[in-house]
Design an enzyme around this catalytic site. Structure first.
Site, PDB file in Angstrom:
ATOM      1  CG  ASP A 146     -18.638  -5.275  -6.807  1.00 47.78           C
ATOM      2  OD1 ASP A 146     -19.302  -5.217  -5.770  1.00 47.78           O
ATOM      3  OD2 ASP A 146     -17.855  -4.376  -7.166  1.00 47.78           O
ATOM      4  CB  CYS A 200      -7.309 -10.865  12.709  1.00 46.21           C
ATOM      5  SG  CYS A 200      -7.879 -10.305  11.086  1.00 46.21           S
ATOM      6  CB  CYS A 203      -2.825  -8.382  14.029  1.00 49.63           C
ATOM      7  SG  CYS A 203      -2.476  -7.107  12.810  1.00 49.63           S
ATOM      8  CB  CYS A 206      -6.299  -2.840   9.200  1.00 49.56           C
ATOM      9  SG  CYS A 206      -7.279  -3.919  10.248  1.00 49.56           S
ATOM     10  CB  CYS A 210      -8.607   3.445   8.584  1.00 47.21           C
ATOM     11  SG  CYS A 210      -9.904   4.281   7.638  1.00 47.21           S
ATOM     12  CB  CYS A 226     -14.710   3.779   3.822  1.00 52.37           C
ATOM     13  SG  CYS A 226     -13.617   2.795   2.784  1.00 52.37           S
ATOM     14  CB  CYS A 253      -8.640   4.108   0.471  1.00 46.65           C
ATOM     15  SG  CYS A 253      -7.454   4.275   1.820  1.00 46.65           S
ATOM     16  CB  CYS A 256      -7.327  -1.189   5.900  1.00 48.82           C
ATOM     17  SG  CYS A 256      -8.410  -1.543   4.500  1.00 48.82           S
ATOM     18  CB  CYS A 260      -3.149  -6.513   6.074  1.00 47.99           C
ATOM     19  SG  CYS A 260      -3.621  -8.169   6.607  1.00 47.99           S
TER      20      CYS A 260
HETATM   21  C1  B12 Z   1     -20.654  -2.118  -0.225  1.00 51.57           C
HETATM   22  C2  B12 Z   1     -19.247  -2.486  -0.604  1.00 51.57           C
HETATM   23  C3  B12 Z   1     -18.228  -1.585  -0.285  1.00 51.57           C
HETATM   24  C4  B12 Z   1     -18.461  -0.385   0.623  1.00 51.57           C
HETATM   25  C5  B12 Z   1     -18.586  -0.874   2.080  1.00 51.57           C
HETATM   26  C6  B12 Z   1     -17.494  -1.907   2.459  1.00 51.57           C
HETATM   27  C7  B12 Z   1     -17.937  -2.895   3.514  1.00 51.57           C
HETATM   28  N1  B12 Z   1     -17.018  -3.342   4.344  1.00 51.57           N
HETATM   29  O1  B12 Z   1     -19.097  -3.287   3.563  1.00 51.57           O
HETATM   30  C8  B12 Z   1     -17.213   0.490   0.317  1.00 51.57           C
HETATM   31  C9  B12 Z   1     -17.541   1.465  -0.788  1.00 51.57           C
HETATM   32  C10 B12 Z   1     -16.652   1.272   1.499  1.00 51.57           C
HETATM   33  C11 B12 Z   1     -16.249  -0.566  -0.216  1.00 51.57           C
HETATM   34  C12 B12 Z   1     -14.875  -0.425  -0.180  1.00 51.57           C
HETATM   35  C13 B12 Z   1     -13.988  -1.391  -0.662  1.00 51.57           C
HETATM   36  N2  B12 Z   1     -14.300  -2.490  -1.366  1.00 51.57           N
HETATM   37 CO1  B12 Z   1     -16.127  -3.120  -1.604  1.00 51.57          CO
HETATM   38  N3  B12 Z   1     -17.806  -3.984  -1.753  1.00 51.57           N
HETATM   39  C14 B12 Z   1     -18.975  -3.695  -1.279  1.00 51.57           C
HETATM   40  C15 B12 Z   1     -19.994  -4.797  -1.612  1.00 51.57           C
HETATM   41  C16 B12 Z   1     -20.826  -4.329  -2.816  1.00 51.57           C
HETATM   42  C17 B12 Z   1     -20.907  -5.221  -0.457  1.00 51.57           C
HETATM   43  C18 B12 Z   1     -20.174  -5.474   0.892  1.00 51.57           C
HETATM   44  C19 B12 Z   1     -21.162  -5.782   1.992  1.00 51.57           C
HETATM   45  O2  B12 Z   1     -21.916  -6.717   1.891  1.00 51.57           O
HETATM   46  N4  B12 Z   1     -21.178  -4.986   3.057  1.00 51.57           N
HETATM   47  C20 B12 Z   1     -22.084  -5.175   4.168  1.00 51.57           C
HETATM   48  C21 B12 Z   1     -21.332  -5.074   5.488  1.00 51.57           C
HETATM   49  C22 B12 Z   1     -22.272  -5.319   6.667  1.00 51.57           C
HETATM   50  O3  B12 Z   1     -20.391  -6.125   5.459  1.00 51.57           O
HETATM   51  P1  B12 Z   1     -18.986  -6.024   6.170  1.00 51.57           P
HETATM   52  O4  B12 Z   1     -18.644  -4.647   6.520  1.00 51.57           O
HETATM   53  O5  B12 Z   1     -18.024  -6.786   5.296  1.00 51.57           O
HETATM   54  O6  B12 Z   1     -19.250  -6.819   7.521  1.00 51.57           O
HETATM   55  C23 B12 Z   1     -19.134  -8.223   7.572  1.00 51.57           C
HETATM   56  C24 B12 Z   1     -18.154  -8.679   8.660  1.00 51.57           C
HETATM   57  O7  B12 Z   1     -17.173  -7.713   8.936  1.00 51.57           O
HETATM   58  C25 B12 Z   1     -19.042  -9.038   9.813  1.00 51.57           C
HETATM   59  N5  B12 Z   1     -19.320  -8.012  10.795  1.00 51.57           N
HETATM   60  C26 B12 Z   1     -19.905  -6.805  10.624  1.00 51.57           C
HETATM   61  N6  B12 Z   1     -20.067  -6.195  11.782  1.00 51.57           N
HETATM   62  C27 B12 Z   1     -19.570  -7.027  12.750  1.00 51.57           C
HETATM   63  C28 B12 Z   1     -19.504  -6.867  14.128  1.00 51.57           C
HETATM   64  C29 B12 Z   1     -18.908  -7.874  14.881  1.00 51.57           C
HETATM   65  C30 B12 Z   1     -18.834  -7.704  16.356  1.00 51.57           C
HETATM   66  C31 B12 Z   1     -18.399  -9.046  14.253  1.00 51.57           C
HETATM   67  C32 B12 Z   1     -17.738 -10.120  15.031  1.00 51.57           C
HETATM   68  C33 B12 Z   1     -18.512  -9.193  12.848  1.00 51.57           C
HETATM   69  C34 B12 Z   1     -19.093  -8.176  12.128  1.00 51.57           C
HETATM   70  O8  B12 Z   1     -20.296  -9.427   9.217  1.00 51.57           O
HETATM   71  C35 B12 Z   1     -20.512  -8.753   8.011  1.00 51.57           C
HETATM   72  C36 B12 Z   1     -21.174  -9.669   7.003  1.00 51.57           C
HETATM   73  O9  B12 Z   1     -20.327 -10.761   6.668  1.00 51.57           O
HETATM   74  C37 B12 Z   1     -19.014  -5.977  -2.002  1.00 51.57           C
HETATM   75  C38 B12 Z   1     -19.540  -6.898  -3.101  1.00 51.57           C
HETATM   76  C39 B12 Z   1     -20.577  -7.845  -2.535  1.00 51.57           C
HETATM   77  N7  B12 Z   1     -21.719  -7.926  -3.184  1.00 51.57           N
HETATM   78  O10 B12 Z   1     -20.346  -8.482  -1.531  1.00 51.57           O
HETATM   79  C40 B12 Z   1     -17.708  -5.245  -2.441  1.00 51.57           C
HETATM   80  C41 B12 Z   1     -16.384  -5.885  -2.038  1.00 51.57           C
HETATM   81  C42 B12 Z   1     -16.493  -6.256  -0.589  1.00 51.57           C
HETATM   82  N8  B12 Z   1     -15.444  -4.777  -2.153  1.00 51.57           N
HETATM   83  C43 B12 Z   1     -14.252  -5.139  -2.523  1.00 51.57           C
HETATM   84  C44 B12 Z   1     -13.127  -4.279  -2.565  1.00 51.57           C
HETATM   85  C45 B12 Z   1     -11.904  -4.774  -3.334  1.00 51.57           C
HETATM   86  C46 B12 Z   1     -13.160  -3.046  -1.897  1.00 51.57           C
HETATM   87  C47 B12 Z   1     -11.958  -2.117  -1.609  1.00 51.57           C
HETATM   88  C48 B12 Z   1     -10.676  -2.848  -1.243  1.00 51.57           C
HETATM   89  C49 B12 Z   1     -11.743  -1.193  -2.835  1.00 51.57           C
HETATM   90  C50 B12 Z   1     -10.693  -0.123  -2.646  1.00 51.57           C
HETATM   91  N9  B12 Z   1      -9.415  -0.448  -2.686  1.00 51.57           N
HETATM   92  O11 B12 Z   1     -11.023   1.029  -2.473  1.00 51.57           O
HETATM   93  C51 B12 Z   1     -12.507  -1.270  -0.423  1.00 51.57           C
HETATM   94  C52 B12 Z   1     -12.160  -1.896   0.945  1.00 51.57           C
HETATM   95  C53 B12 Z   1     -12.647  -1.087   2.101  1.00 51.57           C
HETATM   96  C54 B12 Z   1     -12.843  -1.960   3.351  1.00 51.57           C
HETATM   97  N10 B12 Z   1     -11.944  -1.889   4.309  1.00 51.57           N
HETATM   98  O12 B12 Z   1     -13.819  -2.697   3.388  1.00 51.57           O
HETATM   99  C55 B12 Z   1     -14.174  -6.646  -2.787  1.00 51.57           C
HETATM  100  C56 B12 Z   1     -13.457  -7.302  -1.593  1.00 51.57           C
HETATM  101  C57 B12 Z   1     -12.509  -8.440  -1.967  1.00 51.57           C
HETATM  102  C58 B12 Z   1     -11.879  -8.996  -0.711  1.00 51.57           C
HETATM  103  N11 B12 Z   1     -10.655  -9.453  -0.792  1.00 51.57           N
HETATM  104  O13 B12 Z   1     -12.482  -9.000   0.339  1.00 51.57           O
HETATM  105  C59 B12 Z   1     -15.728  -7.008  -2.917  1.00 51.57           C
HETATM  106  C60 B12 Z   1     -16.086  -8.394  -2.432  1.00 51.57           C
HETATM  107  C61 B12 Z   1     -16.068  -6.850  -4.423  1.00 51.57           C
HETATM  108  C62 B12 Z   1     -15.617  -8.047  -5.256  1.00 51.57           C
HETATM  109  N12 B12 Z   1     -16.544  -8.712  -5.935  1.00 51.57           N
HETATM  110  O14 B12 Z   1     -14.472  -8.410  -5.300  1.00 51.57           O
HETATM  111  N13 B12 Z   1     -16.918  -1.670  -0.662  1.00 51.57           N
HETATM  112  S1  SF4 Z   2      -4.056  -5.729   9.576  1.00 45.68           S
HETATM  113 FE1  SF4 Z   2      -4.784  -7.676   8.662  1.00 45.68          FE
HETATM  114  S2  SF4 Z   2      -4.284  -9.270  10.216  1.00 45.68           S
HETATM  115 FE2  SF4 Z   2      -4.139  -7.260  11.252  1.00 45.68          FE
HETATM  116  S3  SF4 Z   2      -6.223  -6.981  12.144  1.00 45.68           S
HETATM  117 FE3  SF4 Z   2      -6.248  -5.943  10.139  1.00 45.68          FE
HETATM  118  S4  SF4 Z   2      -7.058  -7.487   8.725  1.00 45.68           S
HETATM  119 FE4  SF4 Z   2      -6.436  -8.610  10.578  1.00 45.68          FE
END
Ligand code: B12
Ligand code: SF4
Length: 364
Positions: A146, A200, A203, A206, A210, A226, A253, A256, A260
């Site tokens: 991270d 997924c 389903c 989530c 939210c 978020c 939070c 979500c 799941c």
């Molecule tokens: C920025 C960040 C946040 C931000 C933004 C979250 C996000 N989804 O990006 C905020 C502050 C909101 C956040 C919250 C949380 N985070 Co955070 N966060 C990060 C961080 C630093 C970067 C994530 C990132 O690259 N985001 C960029 C966006 C573009 O990525 P994305 O939303 O995941 O989108 C991906 C896919 O969904 C897909 N995608 C996107 N758009 C689309 C559209 C279509 C059509 C399709 C098919 C696919 C697709 O491609 C993207 C790239 O792979 C990482 C650490 C790291 N360096 O990776 C930790 C990390 C993701 N976080 C983590 C955690 C634990 C959390 C929380 C659970 C904490 C909490 N309980 O409050 C929440 C979860 C919220 C959620 N539902 O995501 C863990 C996740 C572990 C895991 N099991 O996945 C990480 C990996 C940290 C770690 N080292 O463990 N986080």
């Molecule tokens: S609740 Fe879990 S299994 Fe259902 S859509 Fe969300 S991430 Fe996927």
């Protein structure tokens, strides 16, 4: 990264590759996989997410250009990523829904009721790297937890550790999603794992779960909505229109992930650092709001919550107090901090008092 991998024999690499999961488990990691660096599709999604401004004030997300999408440009010489997962679910913590349903209590995300994970995981990754070096000699690597511009979830998916769910967290079929990720970017030409397939299916549980509607489409999170972003990353005032929906969530939070279905396979934390401390799993809001800055500092040192500081902590609790069922104790706690030195805290206290008075009016 100095490329030393050319001096390593194929036999050494093969034997190391076989041993890696065992070496990781010995250090408290639940799983290890080796990832290829192909992130082209993720890179496109990241670009679109940034272009739409969905990262809000997290300027570090756009700071490193394409390096986040290309580990071999971030650390030249990188060939593979060794990706690991560590489970954090604190099984002794009070039931999450019970706490969310009791507006007098503060809900702290289950990843943060114990000690901070960053140092612990970095140390474990460093120890893994040291062990690798004693087996094969010096090699090029960098540890991340991270902590850098790395797409950790996409690399973990490539390493076969799970798929990115519609809520955007990584999910493992046999372990749900309550885990942290970390990785070693290495110059080792290791045999890579097959990426995990997605499960997924139809389903969508989530998405409506939210509270603030941050999952705007499957796999797409608007971080600006978020609660994790609002309570942890955002420095200033929490947008008024989102405050009620935050309920009693004062740090992060989990909703979500709580809904799941894959989390029925979740594993409890094994590391003692993730055990709940200071009753952070179900503390009374008025008690937490009564802490002084010095008490916050001494109690929260060593917790991930320490990073947000006393101001954001107080701001978050003020919002939760505003959302709580009205009581004299809450009014007293809020009144006691009307003259708080921080303008942001004062503004949230005024908002909370107005909400309390409004709720009292409705009740009488
Ligand atoms: C920025 C960040 C946040 C931000 C933004 C979250 C996000 N989804 O990006 C905020 C502050 C909101 C956040 C919250 C949380 N985070 Co955070 N966060 C990060 C961080 C630093 C970067 C994530 C990132 O690259 N985001 C960029 C966006 C573009 O990525 P994305 O939303 O995941 O989108 C991906 C896919 O969904 C897909 N995608 C996107 N758009 C689309 C559209 C279509 C059509 C399709 C098919 C696919 C697709 O491609 C993207 C790239 O792979 C990482 C650490 C790291 N360096 O990776 C930790 C990390 C993701 N976080 C983590 C955690 C634990 C959390 C929380 C659970 C904490 C909490 N309980 O409050 C929440 C979860 C919220 C959620 N539902 O995501 C863990 C996740 C572990 C895991 N099991 O996945 C990480 C990996 C940290 C770690 N080292 O463990 N986080
Ligand atoms: S609740 Fe879990 S299994 Fe259902 S859509 Fe969300 S991430 Fe996927």
């Amino acid at each position: 990264m100095e490329n030393a991998a050319s001096l390593i024999t194929l036999e050494q690499l093969t034997s190391l590759r076989r041993e890696l999961p065992k070496l990781a488990r010995a250090r408290g990691f639940a799983e290890l996989g080796v990832a290829s660096l192909s992130l082209a599709a993720d890179a496109g999604q990241l670009d679109r997410w940034l272009a739409a401004g969905r990262h809000g004030e997290m300027s570090y997300m756009s700071r490193h250009g394409v390096k986040r999408q290309r580990p071999d440009e971030l650390i030249p010489g990188t060939l593979t990523a060794i990706s690991v997962r560590m489970d954090y679910w604190p099984k002794e913590a009070r039931d999450a829904w019970e706490v969310l349903d009791d507006s007098a209590l503060g809900y702290v995300s289950r990843y943060a009721t114990g000690r901070d994970y960053h140092k612990l995981m970095r140390r474990a990754l460093q120890s893994l790297a040291d062990d690798i070096a004693t087996r094969i000699g010096p090699f090029g690597y960098r540890c991340f937890v991270d902590s850098g511009p790395v797409l950790e979830k996409a690399l973990a998916r490539n390493a076969g550790l799970g798929w990115i769910g519609k809520h955007t967290n990584l999910i493992a079929r046999d372990a749900g999603s309550w885990f942290f990720l970390g990785e070693l970017l290495t110059d080792l030409p290791l045999v890579v794992d097959a990426p995990a397939s997605a499960h997924c299916g139809s389903c969508t549980a989530c998405m409506p779960a939210c509270p603030t509607g941050a999952i705007v489409a499957p796999y797409q999170l608007d971080a600006r909505r978020c609660i994790s972003y609002l309570t942890i990353e955002l420095a200033g005032a929490i947008p008024v229109e989102l405050r009620r929906a935050m309920g009693n969530r004062i740090y992060g939070c989990d909703d979500c992930q709580l809904v799941c279905p894959w989390n029925k396979f979740a594993r409890a934390a094994t590391h003692p650092d993730f055990k709940t401390r200071l009753a952070l799993d179900s503390s009374r809001l008025v008690d937490l709001f009564g802490w002084t800055a010095a008490e916050f500092d001494s109690r929260m040192r060593g917790s991930a919550i320490y990073r947000i500081g006393y101001l954001r902590w107080s701001r978050n609790i003020a919002v939760a107090l505003g959302n709580a069922a009205p009581s004299d104790a809450i009014l007293a706690a809020l009144n006691a901090r009307r003259d708080d030195p921080s303008a942001i805290v004062r503004e949230h206290v005024e908002w909370a008092l107005a909400e309390q008075l409004q709720a009292l009016k409705v009740r009488t």
